[in-house]
Design an enzyme around this catalytic site. Sequence first.
Site, PDB file in Angstrom:
ATOM      1  N   CYS A 287       0.806  -1.226   0.000  1.00 24.49           N
ATOM      2  CA  CYS A 287       0.000   0.000   0.000  1.00 24.49           C
ATOM      3  C   CYS A 287       0.836   1.272   0.000  1.00 24.49           C
ATOM      4  O   CYS A 287       0.340   2.335  -0.361  1.00 24.49           O
ATOM      5  CB  CYS A 287      -0.931   0.016   1.213  1.00 24.49           C
ATOM      6  SG  CYS A 287      -2.153  -1.305   1.214  1.00 24.49           S
TER       7      CYS A 287
ATOM      8  N   HIS B 252      -9.074   3.404  -2.095  1.00 24.67           N
ATOM      9  CA  HIS B 252      -7.630   3.190  -1.946  1.00 24.67           C
ATOM     10  C   HIS B 252      -7.094   2.405  -3.145  1.00 24.67           C
ATOM     11  O   HIS B 252      -7.036   1.182  -3.126  1.00 24.67           O
ATOM     12  CB  HIS B 252      -7.420   2.424  -0.633  1.00 24.67           C
ATOM     13  CG  HIS B 252      -6.026   2.010  -0.327  1.00 24.67           C
ATOM     14  ND1 HIS B 252      -4.895   2.634  -0.848  1.00 24.67           N
ATOM     15  CD2 HIS B 252      -5.551   1.014   0.488  1.00 24.67           C
ATOM     16  CE1 HIS B 252      -3.816   2.039  -0.367  1.00 24.67           C
ATOM     17  NE2 HIS B 252      -4.178   1.052   0.434  1.00 24.67           N
TER      18      HIS B 252
END
Length: 411
Positions: free
Chosen positions: A93, A367
């Site tokens: 991430c 995201h």
Amino acid sequence: MGDAWIIDAVRTPRGKGKKETGSLSGVHPQQLLGQALNALKDRNGFDPADVEDVVAGCVSAVGEQAACIARNGVLAAGWDPRTASGVTLNRFCGSGQQAVNFAAMGVMAGQQDLVIGGGVESMSRVPMGAAGGGLDGNDPQLAALHPLVPQGISADLIATIEGFSREDLDGFAAESQARCEIAQKDGRFDGSLIPVRDADGNVALDRDEHPRPGGTVESLGNLKPSFEGMGAYVQKGETRTMDEKARSVYPQIAGIEHVHTAANSSGIVDGAAAVLVAAPDYAKAHDLKPRARIIATATAADEPVIMLTAPTPATERCLKKAGMEVGDIDLFEINEAFAAIPMKVMRDLDMDHAKVNVNGGAIALGHPLGATGAMLIGTVLDELERQDKTVGLITMCIGGGMGIATIIERV
């Protein structure tokens, strides 16, 4: 060590990461990144021949996102093939943020003059986990040493240990949506947003489409936990459930409270971002006006089963490198992978929620794994300018027990 100036930052809207309903699902991820690169060029007027490298984060670098999407993004942008090279990286991430940090490092070290850092992820076309292998790479020896579990289990583990209730998480999520709604209505994202066009030149999307405003603690409370079934799952070759694997490392808890849902976790979306980083001498010689400088960057690691707690040590390390304290930071962006993450960081470091994710976060916006970090750098910079404030800190949790942080200061 020299300065690294941020000249500009752009991002695409975040499109729903579903083939059926996502407005960006018809756009190849190479094109998403290529359009972000061209937006930087068109807005700032630099010569692409001067770009020494494009560093791009991408988590699922397979299928349409394989074969070094950073370089393919340059080619998809239509730039002369003899211009920028490209390199694609995967820090889960934190990939997009790491890409910008690496771009800044090249400039600060005096080895490069003009670099682009960014990232891309088309989660509708290349689903999360498409690369296979899991976090442990299907290595039984590593699994015996560290019984890694899916991130949702880790997030619920954090919430259990920290004593965050379902109501606490839903309250945070509702606030994220409410802040995002205000930001969209006020046009706070408009300065960095670029429209994405399809192959025919038509606008496919010019506005984030994931936010779901209007939720309350009461309405969000009707959703079922997302990871309860996963916690009870027994993997092939295992005798323990996922929850039992986690509890083998954290025996102090009686059980894992499954409190994260689709509403208080980050959304699955498509998107790309790009940040133009330049050496001061180059910028001055080519009339490029800086918006900010990168003061410090850091990564840190923590125990990999709980996995998502390292933003705290990464932030502490970054602050120490900058010679700063939490009180010196005007605005924070903490990626909302799961509500428990920013809530824990705020508690650990005594941060004021009024300074954190002031325009909402990934719970509302989504995201796009490889791009989010670069997006957050642009988001905090835009908001620093809007509020006429000076210093921002961006931090993210990362799979495998890592964290990343960046401090920027307006020039």
